[in-house]
Design an enzyme around this catalytic site. Structure first.
Site, PDB file in Angstrom:
ATOM      1  N   GLY A 111      32.698  43.345  35.216  1.00 17.53           N
ATOM      2  CA  GLY A 111      31.834  44.084  34.311  1.00 17.53           C
ATOM      3  C   GLY A 111      32.506  45.341  33.818  1.00 17.53           C
ATOM      4  N   GLU A 124      32.795  41.316  28.955  1.00 16.67           N
ATOM      5  CA  GLU A 124      33.445  41.914  30.117  1.00 16.67           C
ATOM      6  C   GLU A 124      33.911  40.861  31.130  1.00 16.67           C
ATOM      7  OE1 GLU A 124      34.591  44.790  31.017  1.00 16.67           O
ATOM      8  OE2 GLU A 124      33.852  46.024  29.370  1.00 16.67           O
ATOM      9  N   GLU A 173      37.922  40.332  32.005  1.00 15.71           N
ATOM     10  CA  GLU A 173      38.442  40.584  33.354  1.00 15.71           C
ATOM     11  C   GLU A 173      38.839  39.330  34.116  1.00 15.71           C
ATOM     12  OE1 GLU A 173      35.616  43.097  35.390  1.00 15.71           O
ATOM     13  OE2 GLU A 173      36.482  44.877  34.439  1.00 15.71           O
ATOM     14  N   ASP A 221      32.616  62.577  41.115  1.00 16.43           N
ATOM     15  CA  ASP A 221      33.025  63.877  40.591  1.00 16.43           C
ATOM     16  C   ASP A 221      33.223  63.870  39.076  1.00 16.43           C
ATOM     17  OD1 ASP A 221      32.950  64.902  43.135  1.00 16.43           O
ATOM     18  OD2 ASP A 221      35.099  64.650  43.486  1.00 16.43           O
ATOM     19  N   GLU A 243      43.090  41.853  40.506  1.00 14.93           N
ATOM     20  CA  GLU A 243      42.991  40.496  41.038  1.00 14.93           C
ATOM     21  C   GLU A 243      41.620  39.952  40.710  1.00 14.93           C
ATOM     22  OE1 GLU A 243      44.324  39.578  45.202  1.00 14.93           O
ATOM     23  OE2 GLU A 243      44.512  41.769  45.288  1.00 14.93           O
TER      24      GLU A 243
END
Length: 148
Positions: free
Chosen positions: A37, A53, A57, A76, A104
């Site tokens: 995703g 997505e 991927e 952060d 991977e």
């Protein structure tokens, strides 16, 4: 921290007793395993983003079945709201190939997930949404203290 909350999507693909996972190659979860995703592009519908997505991927083509749930990832320098969807794989025999920001990609047995370096909360998410059975309590061989 970024001053923007980003919307992302994830695709939960199952095959037999396996789930399709990617190991993140960069970003806040680099090195961790997750469902495929990423970010939703401006003007893109959520189901289109999931299909894109997953294909980017993994090389796998999917069709969105239904909405499963959402999670937040706050760090952060980032704040993501991730909407996860159950997807059907068009060709379950197709071998996935890592692409885009995935280091991977693999079909992983649901029984092996507990020992993997998963993104925070993924195991709980899969249990909460009835994709994975809750783990049985571990017998440590210690008798509980007597009740008073």
């Amino acid at each position: 921290m970024s001053d923007v909350v980003e919307v992302a999507v994830g695709g939960v693909a199952l095959r037999d007793n396996e789930v399709l996972l990617v190991r993140r190659g960069r970003g806040p979860a680099a090195g961790e395993w997750s469902v495929p995703g990423g970010r939703v592009q401006v003007g893109e519908e959520l189901h289109e983003a999931v299909v894109r997505e997953v294909a980017e991927e993994t090389g796998i083509e999917v069709v969105v079945e239904r909405f499963l749930g959402w999670v937040e990832r706050i760090g952060d320098a980032h704040h993501f709201v991730i909407l996860d969807f159950a997807v059907s794989v068009l060709d379950p025999a197709q071998t996935p190939v890592a692409g885009d920001d995935a280091a991977e990609v693999a079909w992983v047995s649901l029984t092996e997930l507990d020992g993997m370096h998963l993104v925070h909360g993924l195991l709980d998410f899969l249990v909460d949404h009835d994709i994975l059975e809750p783990a049985e309590p571990v017998d440590l061989g210690v008798e509980p203290p007597p009740r008073a």
